[in-house]
Design a protein around this motif. Structure first.
Motif: not given
Length: 276
Positions: A143-152, A155-158, A224-228
């Protein structure tokens, strides 16, 4: 509690195979249509369709039983409150009055009021199955990847994905804390009276809140440690293109919305009046 409530279960059904974006768009259009219209005919058709769709998902009853009972309690409270605060709203709405029985003072039970509250009940029945399905058949990562694909923003999708994944974790923490409390003599089972059970449940909410805050802090530190959030874009492990089922679902919900609005506003009003 052997089955987690409101948690995603991967089943091979046409509903589960839809992408997250399809489910989100379907839910939004379905809910908006049900909230706006007051045409009983359209609401009844939507109710039948929602029950068919929910049946197709084959979601175990244990996964949503508690939430469903809780919704029913608030539904009954809402129906009683509507009559207590606006006992003649249906009369004002439909422009006629057919009394059933006079209760006391300004409280008179009318067919118009019953019809109005029946439509309100239909709205609940139409939206609730689709809302539950959205939580129960949506893979958070996909669902997060789909949201990001349509322009969201990713960070919000994750954040949405983490929130969906956190529901079973909170339940597991609640169970662990409840078992520890029962070992110390704090009983929340049906053996205790309702008042005592509520008091005992409240007593374990503070440890649950502290555990949740600690978990949030750990997740935030790890991200944060992984540079998100450092880059503007990211790749996704789970990402699926639209398939025939997705297009069919979107066509269905758009057709339902268009037909419902056309039928409802054919006479210039969104209220279907059987008393004319």
């Amino acid at each position: 509690m052997s089955t987690q409530m409101l948690s995603y279960t991967n089943l091979n059904t046409p509903i589960h195979r839809l992408t997250g974006v399809t489910k989100l768009i379907f839910f939004i259009l379905w809910a908006l249509t049900a909230m706006i219209i007051y045409d009983t005919r359209c609401l009844l058709v939507m109710l039948v369709l929602s029950l068919i769709i929910f049946r197709m998902s084959r979601v175990p009853f244990q996964q949503y039983s508690f939430v469903l009972y809780l919704i029913l309690v608030f539904f009954v409270i809402n129906q009683v409150a509507i009559f207590l605060f606006s006992p003649l709203y249906g009369v004002e709405l439909y422009g006629s009055q057919h009394d059933i029985v006079h209760i006391a003072g300004r409280y008179t039970l009318t067919w118009e009021q019953l019809f109005y509250q029946f439509n309100v009940a239909l709205k609940y029945a139409v939206v609730i199955p689709i809302a539950l399905l959205f939580l129960l058949v949506t893979d958070p990562s996909e669902f997060a990847s789909s949201l990001n694909r349509i322009g969201v923003s990713y960070k919000i999708a994750y954040s949405v994905a983490i929130a969906l994944r956190y529901i079973p974790d909170v339940q597991q923490d609640f169970q662990n804390i409840a078992f520890s409390a029962q070992a110390r003599g704090i009983d929340i089972s049906r053996k205790e009276k309702l008042g005592k059970r509520l008091k005992n449940v409240i007593s374990i909410l503070m440890p649950l809140i502290l555990t949740s805050v600690d978990r949030i802090e750990k997740i935030s530190t790890a991200m944060e440690l992984r540079g998100f959030g450092r880059n503007n874009k990211r790749t996704w492990y789970k990402s699926r293109p639209f398939q025939k089922g997705d297009y069919a679902a979107l066509v269905l919900v758009i057709m339902v919305a268009v037909v419902s609005f056309a039928v409802t506003f054919a006479d210039g009003s969104r209220f279907y009046n059987i008393f004319q």
